[in-house]
Design a protein around this motif. Sequence first.
Motif, PDB file in Angstrom:
ATOM      1  N   ASN A   1       0.852  -1.194   0.000  1.00 27.34           N
ATOM      2  CA  ASN A   1       0.000   0.000   0.000  1.00 27.34           C
ATOM      3  C   ASN A   1       0.888   1.245   0.000  1.00 27.34           C
ATOM      4  OD1 ASN A   1       0.879   0.335   2.742  1.00 27.34           O
ATOM      5  ND2 ASN A   1      -0.794  -1.016   3.396  1.00 27.34           N
ATOM      6  N   ASN A   2       0.271   2.401  -0.084  1.00 30.20           N
ATOM      7  CA  ASN A   2       1.029   3.657  -0.122  1.00 30.20           C
ATOM      8  C   ASN A   2       1.755   3.931   1.192  1.00 30.20           C
ATOM      9  OD1 ASN A   2       0.361   4.334  -2.755  1.00 30.20           O
ATOM     10  ND2 ASN A   2      -1.542   5.371  -2.144  1.00 30.20           N
ATOM     11  N   GLU A   3       1.193   3.452   2.276  1.00 31.48           N
ATOM     12  CA  GLU A   3       1.840   3.658   3.576  1.00 31.48           C
ATOM     13  C   GLU A   3       3.177   2.926   3.632  1.00 31.48           C
ATOM     14  OE1 GLU A   3       1.024   2.822   8.348  1.00 31.48           O
ATOM     15  OE2 GLU A   3      -0.607   2.584   6.881  1.00 31.48           O
TER      16      GLU A   3
END
Length: 253
Positions: A152-154
Motif C-alpha cells: 500500500n502507499n503507507e
Amino acid sequence: MSVDLHRRLLWSGGHLLASLLMAAAVAALVFFLWFPHPYRDLSGGIKLFLIIVGVDVVLGPFATMVVASAKKSMRELRMDIALIALLQMGALGYGLWTVAQARPVYMAFEVDRFRVVHAVDVAPTLLALAPQEYRKLPMWGPRLIAVRPFVNNEEKMEVTMAALSGAIIGARPDLWMPYDDSTPAVLAESKPVSDLLNRKPEYRAQIAGLIAGFQSSENSVRYLPVAGRDLFWTVVVNANTAEPLGYLPVDPY
C-alpha cells in the motif's frame, strides 16, 4: 655473500613461496566463489583482496628475514618463525572473515534498477522476516532476487523514507521475493539498448561486443542500471525473460 645474509634470504624466500601459495588459494576462494565477475569490481573484491593478502604476503617473509640471524640456533629460529606464521595465519583469518562479511549475497531488482546486496548490508535480526528460502544468506556466491511490490502507499512511503536515510531497499528481508516473479516489472522498467547507445556513443563498440557475445540482436535485449558499492554499471537482460545476460562497466546515468 655472508653466511648471515644467505640464511636470511633462504628462510625468507621459503616463507615468501609458502605465502604466495596461500595467497593463490585465497584468490580462488574470493574470485571464483565470493566475488565472481562482475562483483569483484561492483563490490570492491579486488581492493579487499589486495589489501588483505598483500599485507600478509609482504609482512610475513619480511619478518622472517629480520629474525633469521645466523647467530640463532635452529631451535630458536624455528620458534621465531612458528610465532610469525601463527600471527600471519591469525591476520589472514581475520582478513578472510572481513571479506566474508563484505561478500555479495544477492543481486536484487529493486523498483527500477538492480542492486548488489552484501552480507554486511543485511541486519541478521531481520532475516526471520524473509521468505523461508531466504532466511540464510548464500555463502558460495550471490543469487538473483527481487523486491516485491509495496502492499500500500503507507508501506511505500515508509520504505522510501528509510531509503532516504540510507537504508538499502534491496537489503530488507521482509521485501524479498523470487526473481522470476518480477519478470513483468523488470521488463517494464528496462529500456531499449538503442537508448543507451545514443546517450553513450563512446561505449558503442563495447556494448555491441557484449550483445554479439551472447548471440543476440539489439532488439532482443534491454538494459537497466546496476548499483554497486560505490559505482553504477549496466546490466543487459533478455527482452522476453528478463534473464540477466551480461554486465557492462558503463554508468547508464
